[in-house]
Scaffold this motif. Structure first.
Motif, mmCIF file in Angstrom:
data_model
loop_
_atom_site.group_PDB
_atom_site.id
_atom_site.type_symbol
_atom_site.label_atom_id
_atom_site.label_comp_id
_atom_site.label_asym_id
_atom_site.label_seq_id
_atom_site.Cartn_x
_atom_site.Cartn_y
_atom_site.Cartn_z
ATOM 1 N N THR A 337 1.156 -1.489 0.147
ATOM 2 C CA THR A 337 -0.382 -0.170 0.275
ATOM 3 C C THR A 337 0.671 1.313 -0.304
ATOM 4 O OG1 THR A 337 -1.466 -1.268 0.889
ATOM 5 C CG2 THR A 337 -1.224 1.334 1.249
ATOM 6 N N VAL A 338 0.347 2.284 -0.602
ATOM 7 C CA VAL A 338 1.369 3.699 -0.894
ATOM 8 C C VAL A 338 0.777 4.253 0.368
ATOM 9 C CG1 VAL A 338 1.867 5.346 -2.815
ATOM 10 C CG2 VAL A 338 2.049 3.022 -3.302
ATOM 11 N N ARG A 339 1.432 5.132 0.911
ATOM 12 C CA ARG A 339 0.435 5.629 1.821
ATOM 13 C C ARG A 339 0.473 7.409 1.167
ATOM 14 N NH1 ARG A 339 3.885 6.059 7.942
ATOM 15 N NH2 ARG A 339 3.146 3.744 7.916
ATOM 16 N N PRO A 340 -1.075 8.125 1.531
ATOM 17 C CA PRO A 340 -1.531 9.559 0.488
ATOM 18 C C PRO A 340 0.489 10.414 0.632
ATOM 19 C CG PRO A 340 -2.994 8.575 2.276
ATOM 20 C CD PRO A 340 -2.168 7.740 2.612
ATOM 21 N N ALA A 341 0.445 11.130 -0.184
ATOM 22 C CA ALA A 341 1.511 11.493 -0.009
ATOM 23 C C ALA A 341 1.065 12.398 1.097
ATOM 24 C CB ALA A 341 1.275 12.629 -1.493
ATOM 25 N N LEU A 342 2.973 12.984 1.773
ATOM 26 C CA LEU A 342 2.957 14.273 2.746
ATOM 27 C C LEU A 342 2.536 15.164 2.398
ATOM 28 C CD1 LEU A 342 6.592 13.106 3.781
ATOM 29 C CD2 LEU A 342 4.721 12.353 5.066
ATOM 30 N N PRO A 343 1.765 16.200 3.799
ATOM 31 C CA PRO A 343 1.352 17.679 2.859
ATOM 32 C C PRO A 343 2.843 18.134 2.671
ATOM 33 C CG PRO A 343 1.112 16.367 4.786
ATOM 34 C CD PRO A 343 1.844 15.296 4.804
ATOM 35 N N GLY A 344 2.166 19.097 1.715
ATOM 36 C CA GLY A 344 3.613 20.439 1.307
ATOM 37 C C GLY A 344 4.299 19.153 0.265
ATOM 38 N N SER A 345 4.383 18.286 -0.557
ATOM 39 C CA SER A 345 4.392 17.651 -1.218
ATOM 40 C C SER A 345 3.903 18.277 -2.790
ATOM 41 C CB SER A 345 4.481 16.525 -1.389
ATOM 42 O OG SER A 345 2.682 15.764 -1.135
ATOM 43 N N VAL A 346 4.025 17.733 -3.646
ATOM 44 C CA VAL A 346 3.915 18.814 -4.924
ATOM 45 C C VAL A 346 2.434 17.152 -5.308
ATOM 46 C CG1 VAL A 346 5.061 16.638 -6.564
ATOM 47 C CG2 VAL A 346 4.329 18.684 -7.174
ATOM 48 N N GLU A 347 2.619 15.862 -4.557
ATOM 49 C CA GLU A 347 1.340 14.984 -4.981
ATOM 50 C C GLU A 347 0.393 15.417 -4.212
ATOM 51 O OE1 GLU A 347 5.715 13.212 -5.684
ATOM 52 O OE2 GLU A 347 5.010 14.564 -4.207
ATOM 53 N N GLU A 348 0.408 16.524 -2.709
ATOM 54 C CA GLU A 348 -0.749 16.240 -2.523
ATOM 55 C C GLU A 348 -1.739 17.917 -2.741
ATOM 56 O OE1 GLU A 348 -1.746 18.013 2.451
ATOM 57 O OE2 GLU A 348 -0.344 18.930 0.884
ATOM 58 N N LEU A 349 0.012 18.775 -3.238
ATOM 59 C CA LEU A 349 -1.245 19.618 -4.306
ATOM 60 C C LEU A 349 -1.820 18.762 -5.137
ATOM 61 C CD1 LEU A 349 -1.360 22.539 -5.169
ATOM 62 C CD2 LEU A 349 0.829 22.172 -5.990
ATOM 63 N N PHE A 350 -1.225 17.972 -6.002
ATOM 64 C CA PHE A 350 -2.293 18.021 -7.205
ATOM 65 C C PHE A 350 -3.801 17.172 -7.075
ATOM 66 C CE2 PHE A 350 1.790 17.467 -10.523
ATOM 67 C CZ PHE A 350 1.581 19.169 -10.686
ATOM 68 N N HIS A 351 -3.550 16.488 -6.260
ATOM 69 C CA HIS A 351 -4.260 15.360 -5.165
ATOM 70 C C HIS A 351 -5.936 16.483 -4.847
ATOM 71 C CE1 HIS A 351 -7.235 13.179 -2.897
ATOM 72 N NE2 HIS A 351 -6.442 13.487 -1.991
ATOM 73 N N GLU A 352 -5.371 18.058 -4.550
ATOM 74 C CA GLU A 352 -6.435 18.764 -4.746
ATOM 75 C C GLU A 352 -6.657 19.328 -5.771
ATOM 76 O OE1 GLU A 352 -5.114 21.292 -1.149
ATOM 77 O OE2 GLU A 352 -4.625 19.884 -0.109
ATOM 78 N N VAL A 353 -6.493 19.184 -6.907
ATOM 79 C CA VAL A 353 -6.589 19.501 -8.033
ATOM 80 C C VAL A 353 -8.748 19.119 -8.289
ATOM 81 C CG1 VAL A 353 -6.545 19.910 -10.655
ATOM 82 C CG2 VAL A 353 -4.687 19.814 -8.842
ATOM 83 N N VAL A 354 -8.314 17.366 -7.716
ATOM 84 C CA VAL A 354 -9.461 16.899 -8.187
ATOM 85 C C VAL A 354 -10.523 16.184 -9.788
ATOM 86 C CG1 VAL A 354 -11.855 17.086 -6.768
ATOM 87 C CG2 VAL A 354 -10.202 18.058 -6.096
ATOM 88 N N LEU A 355 -8.939 16.441 -10.030
ATOM 89 C CA LEU A 355 -8.866 15.264 -10.931
ATOM 90 C C LEU A 355 -8.280 14.199 -11.194
ATOM 91 C CD1 LEU A 355 -7.818 18.429 -14.354
ATOM 92 C CD2 LEU A 355 -10.012 17.325 -13.362
ATOM 93 N N PRO A 356 -9.195 13.077 -12.175
ATOM 94 C CA PRO A 356 -7.626 11.718 -11.268
ATOM 95 C C PRO A 356 -6.879 11.427 -11.953
ATOM 96 C CG PRO A 356 -10.142 11.544 -12.612
ATOM 97 C CD PRO A 356 -10.686 13.343 -12.150
ATOM 98 N N ARG A 357 -7.144 12.306 -13.074
ATOM 99 C CA ARG A 357 -5.821 11.834 -14.326
ATOM 100 C C ARG A 357 -6.075 13.021 -15.039
ATOM 101 N NH1 ARG A 357 -8.830 7.373 -14.151
ATOM 102 N NH2 ARG A 357 -9.463 7.704 -15.627
#
Length: 437
Positions: A337-357
């Motif tokens: 299991t890959v943990r949800p990306a850490l706060p302050g990461s680019v991955e978390e920022l992209f997650h908040e864009v709310v587009l799946p891909r």
């Protein structure tokens, strides 16, 4: 800029990847004049990252006449695949052609997504009416396999030259060499054997003289195996020194191999256009990362320095899901299991864009995306994943808009399917929980 404004700007600039044939039109606009399109990955074990990289490469080949694919793999193993994709081998299918990939981590290339791409590539080569698209490896771990391939090629074509090659490479014979080049490097480091650098150089020079006189794919392959043996000899001796030094030697070899493939294609077809597959850490410009500040260079930096805008660097990111990886070097593949990306990461920022891909162009990004030129955390999962020490083991700082010309974000990914599934892989992955470690 407020975070909400940055997220809105990303959403406005991004294009949804929805599974349609027009998904990557903006990428193909960027690649129209490119000689090299470098396609990364955030992990060595996520199905969707392999799949989307394959989809992009298929379009580059079909629509922009790309004539080479060069990947993060050893030359002899990838060359077996290359021969099968051109109907020049006795392997019955793609899975059998991948039979050379027996060294850890086998799943990196022996997986269902790669089989699907290679089957497409062979069919394309058979039907296109053009010279076949090449599929080659640019890594340098196959010291002994490459020397063996050189001798076997010469034995078929020039027995006297084969005898010279055997005599030169006999220098490398020692107990434990079956485990690869580390035993040689350790012995040379301790001084228990003399380095074999001169012998490796002389064998490469002889094959280069021969290859300069004719355009033969088998001879070209032998030359690259000799190049690999020469560079791997230096690499394994350096392994017992600086980590940065060995990283730089490895990536310089990758670029040397990439340029050699480009030169061969230029001689064969009159042009070269190559898609490159490797981890983000190799293909994003190292100068925009904390590793670069420590003295590391990489393929992305070197190719961009030489070719400028003719090199298109595309990164891939993911926020969470599952991944095929081991818990230690040499371990069995597990579905983790890959943990949800850490706060302050680019991955978390992209997650908040709310587009799946989505696909996000970054080259020439305007002021609205300016914050992506500032340092942020970025995650890199290789063949080993250690979620309990994730912050230390898998994150580094990078300036994304300087590191890449574009990025593909897949918010949730699943583990790539190995061709050999161990009990560890088929077991349900344990839950993990966010941690600052």
């Amino acid at each position: 800029m407020a975070r909400a404004q940055l997220i809105d700007s990303i959403r406005e600039a991004a294009s949804l990847v929805g599974g349609t044939r027009r998904d990557y039109d903006p990428l193909l606009e960027l690649s129209a004049q490119a000689g090299f399109v470098l396609l990364g990955e955030a992990t060595h074990g996520s199905h969707e990252l392999y799949r989307e990289r394959s989809r992009i490469t298929q379009r580059l080949i079909a629509e922009q006449a790309f004539n080479g694919v060069v990947v993060e793999a050893d030359w002899p193993d990838a060359d077996r695949v290359n021969r099968w994709a051109q109907d020049r081998s006795d392997d019955g299918d793609a899975e059998e052609a991948l039979g050379g990939f027996r060294r850890f981590p086998t799943w990196m290339w022996r997986n269902a997504a790669v089989v699907e791409f290679l089957s497409w590539l062979r069919a394309r080569n058979e039907s296109s009416g053009r010279a076949p698209v090449l599929f080659h490896g640019m890594d340098l771990y196959s010291l002994y396999a490459s020397m063996d391939a050189v001798v076997k090629y010469l034995a078929r074509h020039d027995p006297e030259a084969a005898a010279r090659a055997r005599a030169r490479y006999a220098c490398f014979e020692m107990p434990g060499h079956e485990d690869g080049g580390q035993a040689y490097g350790h012995a040379a480091h301790l001084g228990t054997i003399e380095p074999c650098e001169e012998q490796a150089v002389q064998q490469l020079l002889e094959l280069q003289r021969r290859a300069s006189r004719e355009l033969d794919p088998e001879l070209f392959s032998a030359e690259q195996n000799a190049r690999l043996a020469r560079n791997a000899e230096v690499y394994y001796r350096a392994m017992f020194g600086s980590r940065i030094s060995t990283w730089n030697l490895r990536d310089r070899h990758m670029v040397e191999t990439l340029e050699a493939v480009a030169a061969f294609l230029q001689r064969r077809d009159g042009y070269s256009r190559i898609a490159v597959w490797a981890h983000n850490s190799h293909l994003g410009d190292a100068r925009a990362t904390a590793m670069g500040e420590e003295g590391e260079l990489n393929v992305g930096q070197l190719v961009r320095e030489k070719h400028g805008d003719a090199a298109l660097l595309v990164g891939f990111t993911t926020y969470e899901g599952t991944v095929t990886a081991a818990d230690d070097w040499g371990g069995s593949p597990q579905r983790m299991t890959v943990r949800p990306a850490l706060p302050g990461s680019v991955e978390e920022l992209f997650h908040e864009v709310v587009l799946p891909r989505f696909f996000l162009p970054l080259r020439g990004a305007g002021e609205a995306l300016g914050e992506l030129r500032e340092a942020m955390l970025e995650r890199a999962i290789g063949v080993v994943y250690r979620p309990t020490t994730e912050r230390y083991s898998h994150y580094f700082e990078a300036r994304l808009a300087s590191q890449f010309d574009a990025v593909v974000h897949i918010d949730r990914t699943r583990a790539v399917e190995p061709l050999e599934r161990s009990q560890l892989w088929t077991a349900e992955p344990p839950e993990t929980y966010p941690s600052a470690l």
